[in-house]
Design an enzyme around this catalytic site. Structure first.
Site, PDB file in Angstrom:
ATOM      1  N   SER A   8      45.875   4.380  -3.364  1.00  0.00           N
ATOM      2  CA  SER A   8      45.431   3.798  -2.100  1.00  0.00           C
ATOM      3  C   SER A   8      44.055   4.328  -1.714  1.00  0.00           C
ATOM      4  O   SER A   8      43.195   3.570  -1.250  1.00  0.00           O
ATOM      5  CB  SER A   8      46.442   4.116  -0.993  1.00  0.00           C
ATOM      6  OG  SER A   8      45.987   3.652   0.260  1.00  0.00           O
ATOM      7  N   TRP A  23      41.593   2.619  -3.810  1.00  0.00           N
ATOM      8  CA  TRP A  23      41.433   1.222  -3.378  1.00  0.00           C
ATOM      9  C   TRP A  23      40.454   1.141  -2.213  1.00  0.00           C
ATOM     10  O   TRP A  23      39.649   0.213  -2.127  1.00  0.00           O
ATOM     11  CB  TRP A  23      42.786   0.650  -2.955  1.00  0.00           C
ATOM     12  CG  TRP A  23      42.740  -0.782  -2.504  1.00  0.00           C
ATOM     13  CD1 TRP A  23      42.902  -1.901  -3.282  1.00  0.00           C
ATOM     14  CD2 TRP A  23      42.520  -1.264  -1.167  1.00  0.00           C
ATOM     15  NE1 TRP A  23      42.801  -3.035  -2.516  1.00  0.00           N
ATOM     16  CE2 TRP A  23      42.562  -2.682  -1.209  1.00  0.00           C
ATOM     17  CE3 TRP A  23      42.293  -0.649   0.055  1.00  0.00           C
ATOM     18  CZ2 TRP A  23      42.391  -3.471  -0.088  1.00  0.00           C
ATOM     19  CZ3 TRP A  23      42.117  -1.431   1.181  1.00  0.00           C
ATOM     20  CH2 TRP A  23      42.165  -2.827   1.103  1.00  0.00           C
ATOM     21  N   HIS A  24      40.505   2.129  -1.313  1.00  0.00           N
ATOM     22  CA  HIS A  24      39.644   2.091  -0.141  1.00  0.00           C
ATOM     23  C   HIS A  24      38.176   2.299  -0.479  1.00  0.00           C
ATOM     24  O   HIS A  24      37.302   1.807   0.257  1.00  0.00           O
ATOM     25  CB  HIS A  24      40.095   3.148   0.877  1.00  0.00           C
ATOM     26  CG  HIS A  24      41.240   2.724   1.723  1.00  0.00           C
ATOM     27  ND1 HIS A  24      42.548   2.812   1.302  1.00  0.00           N
ATOM     28  CD2 HIS A  24      41.279   2.178   2.967  1.00  0.00           C
ATOM     29  CE1 HIS A  24      43.347   2.347   2.258  1.00  0.00           C
ATOM     30  NE2 HIS A  24      42.601   1.954   3.274  1.00  0.00           N
ATOM     31  N   GLY A  25      37.873   3.008  -1.545  1.00  0.00           N
ATOM     32  CA  GLY A  25      36.469   3.218  -1.879  1.00  0.00           C
ATOM     33  C   GLY A  25      36.305   3.954  -3.190  1.00  0.00           C
ATOM     34  O   GLY A  25      37.118   4.813  -3.550  1.00  0.00           O
TER      35      GLY A  25
END
Length: 377
Positions: free
Chosen positions: A319, A322-324
């Site tokens: 996660s 996924w965010h950056g």
């Protein structure tokens, strides 16, 4: 990214009104309404991402075709078609979002002069790739039958209110709403307008005001004291909530103007009493996506405590990534996994399901302390 059609710009609402008028002129013509909605969504994406609209089209065509073939296949062939869908979606996402990160990290690790120039990231690719990927996975699992209507599927993937910033919608919820004949629902539209106004307040009044304060503090952090820097962190916390939940509210409200109900994405996350509750209330569409398509396949909460902790760690690190594409996001994911460990060891990760003080006027002192601790974390 072009700013012409951002949710906070007048041009977006002129565009929105134009789309609504166009759809109203095609009343009782479901196929043409979906074709018009698809065309409007492509125009919207063209204005935000220019030529990357062809990447969106490629992903749409590929997953629609793969799902149709996979549904007619059996056993090994189904698995191979699913693998192809995963490779296409994660391959596109990996190249555009992470190629620079991996190349740069490898160059630093092995002390080489090889460098990759930064790659322009297509707007919304993290959202629509997860949306199409879940469609393929659900068909592979037999939970969903593929649609025979490519235009409806294309409208589902490209639906402009939630295309660039979510919520991440499942085909099982959004696709049937697009396929069926829709009529204007006055009550639903009024609730949608209220959500749009509330979202605008969050974004323009709360987020943008907090952003100015946070930016002022962190542009020259050496000029401020520790307490002021901590205040900047709080400003940023409310900035990111107002920004993200504000955009989600506008997207959900806009969908209601078309008679379409999008998923709730935020439920008072800053009133959570522990980190598990927080992640059931923050960016819900993403948290539930990772739960259903990664956490549960890994074993979920079944097995030993070690296995549960391992599964939680995997989904949070993924996660974070996924965010950056940055090591700070991976550390952030690891921290959230670490916050989960005491809850798992004590069996408290499913304790706080209902909204705090749902049956009373105010939370008690213990709950206030839990809320503050979670917020500080």
């Amino acid at each position: 990214m072009s700013t012409d059609l951002l949710f906070t710009r007048p041009a977006f609402y002129i565009f929105l009104l134009t789309v609504m008028v166009g759809l109203s002129m095609l009343k009782n013509k479901s196929a043409m309404r979906n074709a018009f909605l698809f065309a409007a969504s492509l125009f919207f994406y063209w204005k935000t991402s220019a030529a990357f609209v062809f990447l969106l089209l490629f992903s749409t065509v590929a997953d629609w075709g793969i799902a149709a073939v996979m549904d007619r296949s059996e056993n090994l062939q189904r698995r191979l078609w699913l693998t192809l869908s995963v490779l296409i979606n994660l391959g596109l996402l990996g190249f555009f979002k992470y190629a620079y990160f991996f190349a740069d990290s490898s160059a630093m690790l092995f002390d080489t002069s090889f460098r990759v120039e930064s790659i322009l990231l297509p707007v919304g690719i993290s959202f629509y790739t997860f949306q199409t990927l879940s469609y393929s996975i659900d068909i592979y699992r037999g939970k969903l039958k593929p649609t025979r209507d490519p235009i409806a599927f294309a409208a589902f993937v490209s639906f402009f209110p939630q295309l660039v910033a979510g919520p991440i919608e499942r085909a099982s919820k959004l696709l049937p709403q697009i396929e069926r004949s829709r009529s204007f629902d006055k009550d639903l539209a009024i609730s949608g307008l209220r959500l749009i106004l509330w979202g605008m307040f969050k974004k323009v009044v709360v987020a943008d005001t907090c952003a100015r304060m946070a930016d002022t503090i962190f542009e020259s952090p050496e000029s401020f004291s520790g307490p002021t820097l901590m205040l900047g962190v709080f400003y940023f916390a409310f900035q990111i909530y107002g920004d993200f939940s504000g955009y989600s509210d506008i997207a959900i409200g806009t969908g209601r103007l078309f008679g379409i109900r999008l998923s709730t994405n935020f439920k008072f996350p800053y009133f959570s009493r522990d980190i598990a509750e927080f992640w059931r209330r923050w960016h819900i569409s993403l948290s539930s996506w990772f739960r259903d398509y990664l956490y549960i396949p890994l074993g979920g909460s079944r097995g030993s405590q070690y296995e549960v902790i391992r599964n939680v760690a995997v989904i949070f690190i993924v996660s974070g990534f996924w965010h950056g594409a940055n090591w700070t996001f991976i550390v952030w994911g690891g921290l959230n996994a670490l916050y989960f460990v005491p809850l798992i060891l004590l069996g408290l990760n499913r304790k706080n399901i209902e909204v705090v003080a749902s049956d009373k006027l105010l939370p008690n002192l213990v709950e206030v302390g839990q809320i503050l601790l979670t917020f500080f974390l």
